[in-house]
Enzyme design. Structure first.
Site, short mmCIF file in Angstrom:
data_model
loop_
_atom_site.label_atom_id
_atom_site.label_comp_id
_atom_site.label_asym_id
_atom_site.label_seq_id
_atom_site.Cartn_x
_atom_site.Cartn_y
_atom_site.Cartn_z
N LEU A 46 98.43 -10.44 -54.91
CA LEU A 46 97.07 -9.99 -54.66
C LEU A 46 97.14 -8.69 -53.87
CD1 LEU A 46 95.10 -13.21 -53.59
CD2 LEU A 46 94.66 -11.81 -55.61
N ASP A 47 96.29 -7.73 -54.21
CA ASP A 47 96.24 -6.48 -53.44
C ASP A 47 95.92 -6.79 -51.98
OD1 ASP A 47 96.76 -4.94 -55.67
OD2 ASP A 47 94.64 -4.57 -56.11
N PRO A 48 96.34 -5.95 -51.05
CA PRO A 48 96.09 -6.22 -49.63
C PRO A 48 94.62 -6.50 -49.29
CG PRO A 48 97.68 -4.46 -49.83
CD PRO A 48 97.21 -4.77 -51.22
#
Length: 301
Positions: A46-48
């Site tokens: 998951l993106d930050p």
């Protein structure tokens, strides 16, 4: 001789409800520390700034990561209409704008082209490798490069809310390798108004849902205590999409040594992938052939 990794021999799946502002790898490291585990890995980055289901495998469960990575996943995300950014999300710089805003009907109509088997070009700020280098590193260096389109299966994509003229919230169920940011980018282009992701949440991944997840705060509070173990899901959950075959006593002994072993077949055909069990506990994953399972993953438990 290599240095032996310290930590507990603990096996299972932990589902974290990842908050915004932390990378997936940072969450994995925190989980490994909290359990004092020898080995850990996640099943889908998951993106930050994204939130939601991050499934983390511990110990022998890491051998089942590919089955969760390959499983369907669902996302709820908000698209900011009228702006494109260089990262295709709200963290990037706005590179082009438009005063045009589509109607609800226009959005629903445009979504049709994004369902089923599609070809998708990943964002330039992504972990895709270009000639051995990560795309995001090339993008940060202002390198000029192209990313080839990749096949993606999108099972569902629906509009669930229109907060205002600038924002629309969608829910998507897709297969492995999908970039939600690319959906927002391409939808904005199809609508002639540009777009990027403002908020993104993974609501389920394979067998794991947000209701299964624990918060980072709970993880920190229970770190290094037995209380954390109650949140573990068994290794076998990672094999949820494969048929289970009970091993014979002789077959189990052979399978544990990495050799083909006899199993009791049920609703499985020659060449199917399956897992063998003893008393409900997985001992191997492999290919079924004429009464035997030919293992390609063996669980040391």
């Amino acid at each position: 001789m290599g240095r032996r990794r310290k930590g507990r021999d603990i096996t299972g799946w932990l589902v974290v409800d990842k908050p915004a502002g932390i990378s997936s790898n940072a969450v994995v490291n925190k989980v490994r520390w909290a359990f004092d585990a020898k080995k850990a890995g996640h099943a889908g980055t998951l993106d930050p700034e994204a939130t939601g289901v991050l499934a983390i495998a511990l110990g022998e469960a890491t051998k089942t990561v590919p089955y969760i990575t390959d499983a369907l996943k669902a996302y709820r995300f908000t698209v900011r209409l009228g702006q494109a950014t260089n990262t295709d999300d709200a963290e990037g710089e706005v590179i082009v704008q438009s005063d045009s805003r589509p109607s609800d009907d226009a959005i629903r109509a445009a979504l049709e082209a994004f369902r089923g088997d599609i070809m998708q070009i990943p964002p330039k700020f992504s972990a895709v490798k270009i000639d051995g280098e990560r795309a995001y590193k090339l993008a940060r260096a202002d390198e000029d490069f192209d990313i080839a389109a990749r096949p993606l299966w999108i099972e569902e994509l629906e509009m669930v809310a229109r907060e205002d003229a600038d924002h629309v919230t969608l829910e998507m169920t897709c297969g492995k390798g999908g970039y939600v940011r690319a959906i927002a980018r391409d939808l904005g282009a199809a609508l002639g108004c540009y777009g990027h992701v403002r908020e993104l949440r993974r609501i389920w991944s394979g067998p794991f849902e947000t209701s299964d997840g624990i918060s980072i705060e709970t993880l920190d509070a229970l770190a290094k205590t037995d209380g954390l173990d109650q949140y573990l899901h068994p290794l076998e959950v990672g094999l949820d999409d494969l048929p289970e075959l009970r091993a014979t006593p002789e077959g189990a002994a052979k399978l544990r040594n990495g050799n083909p072993g006899m199993v009791f077949a049920a609703d499985v055909e020659y060449g199917d992938e399956a897992w063998a069990s003893v008393d409900g506990q997985a001992i191997a994953v492999g290919t079924y052939k004429s009464g035997e399972l030919h293992p390609h993953r063996v669980f040391n438990r």
